[in-house]
Design a protein around this motif. Structure first.
Motif, PDB file in Angstrom:
ATOM      1  N   LEU A 133       0.815  -1.219   0.000  1.00  0.00           N
ATOM      2  CA  LEU A 133       0.000   0.000   0.000  1.00  0.00           C
ATOM      3  C   LEU A 133       0.845   1.263   0.000  1.00  0.00           C
ATOM      4  O   LEU A 133       0.317   2.360  -0.133  1.00  0.00           O
ATOM      5  N   LYS A 165       0.061   4.652  -1.702  1.00  0.00           N
ATOM      6  CA  LYS A 165      -1.382   4.809  -1.913  1.00  0.00           C
ATOM      7  C   LYS A 165      -1.919   5.769  -0.850  1.00  0.00           C
ATOM      8  O   LYS A 165      -1.564   5.665   0.317  1.00  0.00           O
ATOM      9  N   GLU A 166      -2.732   6.707  -1.275  1.00  0.00           N
ATOM     10  CA  GLU A 166      -3.281   7.698  -0.350  1.00  0.00           C
ATOM     11  C   GLU A 166      -4.301   7.046   0.579  1.00  0.00           C
ATOM     12  O   GLU A 166      -5.267   6.435   0.123  1.00  0.00           O
ATOM     13  N   THR A 190     -10.991   6.239   3.873  1.00  0.00           N
ATOM     14  CA  THR A 190     -10.554   4.995   3.238  1.00  0.00           C
ATOM     15  C   THR A 190     -11.170   3.811   3.969  1.00  0.00           C
ATOM     16  O   THR A 190     -11.029   3.673   5.182  1.00  0.00           O
TER      17      THR A 190
END
Length: 84
Positions: A22, A25-26, A31
């Motif tokens: 990950l 990845k933002e 999320t």
């Protein structure tokens, strides 16, 4: 006293350590951990255990299933930290 933003940053660090794929990845408070971040139940358990150790808090296992977003996790930690 630790701020919500500091909890969020440290939580992101722990997630990246536990799920290196990950990295980059933002991850924001919206999320969804198991779908957006593609973290399975074993990975999630590892992350929660690491977070409990990092922040010296205990999140009851029965509450884990209610934690779906990163923001939910941050809130759960925030509620269990000692007040200043």
């Amino acid at each position: 006293m630790i701020t919500r933003q500091e909890i969020l940053e440290k939580t992101r660090e722990v997630i990246y350590e536990c799920a290196p794929d990950l990295e980059g990845k933002e991850l924001n408070e919206n999320t969804v951990i198991n779908t957006d971040a593609a973290i399975d139940s074993m990975g999630f358990t590892l992350i929660i255990c690491r977070l409990e150790a990092t922040f010296d808090v205990r999140i009851p296992t029965r509450q884990w299933q209610k934690l779906s977003t990163l923001g939910d996790v941050v809130t759960a930690i925030e509620k269990r930290l000692p007040k200043a």
